[in-house]
Motif scaffolding. Structure first.
Motif, PDB file in Angstrom:
ATOM      1  N   LEU A 108     -47.700  65.768  61.248  1.00  0.00           N
ATOM      2  CA  LEU A 108     -47.090  64.540  62.399  1.00  0.00           C
ATOM      3  C   LEU A 108     -47.201  64.942  63.588  1.00  0.00           C
ATOM      4  N   PRO A 109     -45.765  65.690  63.440  1.00  0.00           N
ATOM      5  CA  PRO A 109     -45.680  66.299  65.316  1.00  0.00           C
ATOM      6  C   PRO A 109     -46.287  66.158  65.671  1.00  0.00           C
ATOM      7  N   LEU A 110     -47.481  67.527  65.462  1.00  0.00           N
ATOM      8  CA  LEU A 110     -48.480  68.484  65.981  1.00  0.00           C
ATOM      9  C   LEU A 110     -49.530  67.695  66.713  1.00  0.00           C
ATOM     10  N   ALA A 111     -49.777  66.046  66.048  1.00  0.00           N
ATOM     11  CA  ALA A 111     -50.545  65.039  66.442  1.00  0.00           C
ATOM     12  C   ALA A 111     -50.334  64.293  67.573  1.00  0.00           C
ATOM     13  N   MET A 112     -49.144  64.228  66.923  1.00  0.00           N
ATOM     14  CA  MET A 112     -48.225  63.965  68.267  1.00  0.00           C
ATOM     15  C   MET A 112     -47.731  64.179  69.547  1.00  0.00           C
ATOM     16  N   LEU A 113     -47.559  65.990  69.661  1.00  0.00           N
ATOM     17  CA  LEU A 113     -48.034  66.786  70.755  1.00  0.00           C
ATOM     18  C   LEU A 113     -49.013  66.809  71.214  1.00  0.00           C
ATOM     19  N   VAL A 114     -49.895  66.950  70.408  1.00  0.00           N
ATOM     20  CA  VAL A 114     -51.206  67.443  71.160  1.00  0.00           C
ATOM     21  C   VAL A 114     -52.140  66.282  71.100  1.00  0.00           C
ATOM     22  N   TYR A 115     -52.601  65.283  70.166  1.00  0.00           N
ATOM     23  CA  TYR A 115     -53.182  64.051  70.852  1.00  0.00           C
ATOM     24  C   TYR A 115     -52.482  62.867  71.600  1.00  0.00           C
ATOM     25  N   GLY A 116     -51.522  62.802  71.149  1.00  0.00           N
ATOM     26  CA  GLY A 116     -50.665  61.504  71.853  1.00  0.00           C
ATOM     27  C   GLY A 116     -50.478  60.775  70.784  1.00  0.00           C
ATOM     28  N   GLU A 117     -50.900  61.362  68.917  1.00  0.00           N
ATOM     29  CA  GLU A 117     -50.676  59.933  68.638  1.00  0.00           C
ATOM     30  C   GLU A 117     -49.102  59.383  68.129  1.00  0.00           C
ATOM     31  N   LYS A 118     -49.208  58.007  67.721  1.00  0.00           N
ATOM     32  CA  LYS A 118     -48.409  57.475  67.333  1.00  0.00           C
ATOM     33  C   LYS A 118     -47.857  57.193  66.065  1.00  0.00           C
ATOM     34  N   LEU A 119     -46.685  57.830  65.538  1.00  0.00           N
ATOM     35  CA  LEU A 119     -46.747  57.692  64.642  1.00  0.00           C
ATOM     36  C   LEU A 119     -45.644  56.549  63.892  1.00  0.00           C
ATOM     37  N   SER A 120     -46.751  55.636  62.506  1.00  0.00           N
ATOM     38  CA  SER A 120     -46.069  54.761  62.738  1.00  0.00           C
ATOM     39  C   SER A 120     -44.700  54.910  61.069  1.00  0.00           C
ATOM     40  N   ARG A 121     -44.176  53.872  61.372  1.00  0.00           N
ATOM     41  CA  ARG A 121     -42.897  53.938  60.489  1.00  0.00           C
ATOM     42  C   ARG A 121     -43.564  54.152  59.029  1.00  0.00           C
ATOM     43  N   PRO A 122     -44.300  53.812  58.244  1.00  0.00           N
ATOM     44  CA  PRO A 122     -45.263  54.150  57.683  1.00  0.00           C
ATOM     45  C   PRO A 122     -45.265  55.694  56.523  1.00  0.00           C
ATOM     46  N   SER A 123     -45.741  55.981  57.371  1.00  0.00           N
ATOM     47  CA  SER A 123     -46.619  57.585  57.960  1.00  0.00           C
ATOM     48  C   SER A 123     -45.253  58.319  57.926  1.00  0.00           C
ATOM     49  N   ILE A 124     -44.482  58.052  58.408  1.00  0.00           N
ATOM     50  CA  ILE A 124     -43.402  59.085  59.108  1.00  0.00           C
ATOM     51  C   ILE A 124     -42.688  59.351  57.775  1.00  0.00           C
ATOM     52  N   ALA A 125     -42.245  57.796  56.897  1.00  0.00           N
ATOM     53  CA  ALA A 125     -41.319  57.944  55.993  1.00  0.00           C
ATOM     54  C   ALA A 125     -42.406  58.786  54.279  1.00  0.00           C
ATOM     55  N   ALA A 126     -43.675  58.530  54.277  1.00  0.00           N
ATOM     56  CA  ALA A 126     -44.125  58.865  53.623  1.00  0.00           C
ATOM     57  C   ALA A 126     -44.091  60.513  53.623  1.00  0.00           C
ATOM     58  N   GLY A 127     -44.366  60.711  54.550  1.00  0.00           N
ATOM     59  CA  GLY A 127     -44.127  62.251  55.103  1.00  0.00           C
ATOM     60  C   GLY A 127     -43.259  62.770  54.738  1.00  0.00           C
ATOM     61  N   ILE A 128     -41.838  61.820  55.385  1.00  0.00           N
ATOM     62  CA  ILE A 128     -40.269  62.734  54.798  1.00  0.00           C
ATOM     63  C   ILE A 128     -39.796  62.649  53.488  1.00  0.00           C
ATOM     64  N   ILE A 129     -40.858  61.492  52.858  1.00  0.00           N
ATOM     65  CA  ILE A 129     -40.113  61.783  50.909  1.00  0.00           C
ATOM     66  C   ILE A 129     -40.728  62.638  50.077  1.00  0.00           C
ATOM     67  N   GLY A 130     -42.354  62.541  50.929  1.00  0.00           N
ATOM     68  CA  GLY A 130     -42.850  63.553  50.057  1.00  0.00           C
ATOM     69  C   GLY A 130     -42.863  64.967  50.582  1.00  0.00           C
ATOM     70  N   PHE A 131     -42.259  65.392  51.542  1.00  0.00           N
ATOM     71  CA  PHE A 131     -42.039  66.832  51.494  1.00  0.00           C
ATOM     72  C   PHE A 131     -40.098  66.827  51.188  1.00  0.00           C
ATOM     73  N   ALA A 132     -39.537  65.636  50.858  1.00  0.00           N
ATOM     74  CA  ALA A 132     -38.521  65.963  50.222  1.00  0.00           C
ATOM     75  C   ALA A 132     -39.166  66.253  48.338  1.00  0.00           C
ATOM     76  N   GLY A 133     -40.143  65.696  48.578  1.00  0.00           N
ATOM     77  CA  GLY A 133     -40.058  66.167  46.513  1.00  0.00           C
ATOM     78  C   GLY A 133     -41.491  67.590  47.094  1.00  0.00           C
ATOM     79  N   VAL A 134     -41.640  67.675  48.039  1.00  0.00           N
ATOM     80  CA  VAL A 134     -41.410  69.411  47.970  1.00  0.00           C
ATOM     81  C   VAL A 134     -40.176  70.788  48.111  1.00  0.00           C
ATOM     82  N   LEU A 135     -39.783  69.887  48.247  1.00  0.00           N
ATOM     83  CA  LEU A 135     -38.608  71.146  48.474  1.00  0.00           C
ATOM     84  C   LEU A 135     -37.491  70.528  46.898  1.00  0.00           C
ATOM     85  N   VAL A 136     -37.653  69.919  46.357  1.00  0.00           N
ATOM     86  CA  VAL A 136     -36.954  69.221  44.824  1.00  0.00           C
ATOM     87  C   VAL A 136     -38.171  69.885  43.206  1.00  0.00           C
TER      88      VAL A 136
END
Length: 294
Positions: A108-136
């Motif tokens: 997600l942040p790499l795509a924003m830096l390399v391609y200038g992609e705009k991160l939607s709120r749903p994609s950010i939320a899904a990524g954060i919650i998913g990574f929290a699941g990884v940590l769990v």
């Protein structure tokens, strides 16, 4: 391919990630004492042999297009393959895969830096919650070398998927995968020689099976990330975690506990929600496009 839907791209990624779990399982059967660099070289050698028949009709000129990006991806892929063998030989299958699936969040942040992609709120939320699941699931109290290796794998997966869009579109998926493995073979052979272990060709069959399965995964990545923006489909990478839990239990007697199951739900639920949001948005955009044309 650009006209393909986000749902199509996510479905392709889900299939690829489930197939990749069985490739990981084959690697895990090698054990801790395997010659890592030899095994990685055998994987690349078998991949080239598998792919070559699909590329015989390609013109010589097409193989020399975009060599710079093929070179970069080949060696990033090689780095990930080495650390994948190391981490899978030590960590439980589900735990290793949970760390691998940090790749979509890294994208997600790499795509924003390399391609200038705009991160939607749903994609950010899904990524954060998913990574929290990884940590769990991982429940990290300290970072072992195996866990660090798995994080390196996640980073290489993210970088390789992002650079797919840098590759020439006139090249077939088979050509792309062939070049990725072929260009990386001199380095993997050099590492195998540096490893200085007796050559043992018996793992070649296991390496070939792992290569065949991971090629399916790599092909689905090429198709999916050419079809849609990475920030819209990256969460689909998490789907293979369910397969890792099931395969780990059936083949290696790795019984997931309640915490692991909770983390899995935290990973998969946002994926399903994001797919629903994207379908609604795609439908809305289609209706607006029709209205404008009329």
């Amino acid at each position: 391919m650009k006209n393909r839907s986000v749902g199509f791209a996510m479905t392709i990624l889900i299939i690829g990630n489930l197939v990749a779990v069985f490739s990981d399982a084959l690697i895990k059967t090698m054990g801790k004492d395997a010659a890592v660099f030899q095994f990685v070289f055998f994987r690349q050698l078998s991949a080239v042999i598998i792919l070559l028949p699909f590329c015989l009709r390609a013109t010589k000129e097409s193989f020399f297009v975009g060599l710079k990006w093929h070179f970069v991806r080949a060696h990033v892929w090689l780095l990930g393959a080495v650390f994948m063998v190391i981490s899978l030989s030590t960590l439980p299958l589900a735990t290793a895969n949970a760390i691998f699936y940090a790749a979509p969040l890294i994208m997600l942040p790499l795509a924003m830096l390399v391609y200038g992609e705009k991160l939607s709120r749903p994609s950010i939320a899904a990524g954060i919650i998913g990574f929290a699941g990884v940590l769990v699931i991982v429940r990290p109290t300290d970072i072992s070398w195996a866990a660090f290796g798995a994080l390196v794998v996640a980073f290489t997966i993210a970088v390789n998927n992002l650079f797919i869009r840098k590759l020439p579109t006139q090249q077939s998926v088979a050509q792309t995968l062939l070049l990725t493995n072929l260009i990386g073979m001199p380095a993997s052979l050099a590492l195998a020689l540096w490893e200085n272990k007796p050559w043992d060709w018996s793992p070649l069959i296991t390496a070939s099976g792992s290569s065949a399965l991971i090629l399916v995964y790599a092909a689905t990545c090429v198709v999916a990330y050419r079809a849609a923006e990475s920030n819209k489909i990256a969460s689909a990478e998490y789907s293979g975690l369910i397969g890792a839990v099931i395969v780990g239990y059936l083949l290696f007697n790795e019984v997931p506990d309640v915490t692991t199951l909770m983390g899995t739900v935290m990973i998969i639920a946002p994926l399903l929600w994001l797919a629903k949001v994207e379908r609604k948005q795609h439908k809305k955009d289609s209706i607006q496009a029709i209205a404008v044309n009329e």
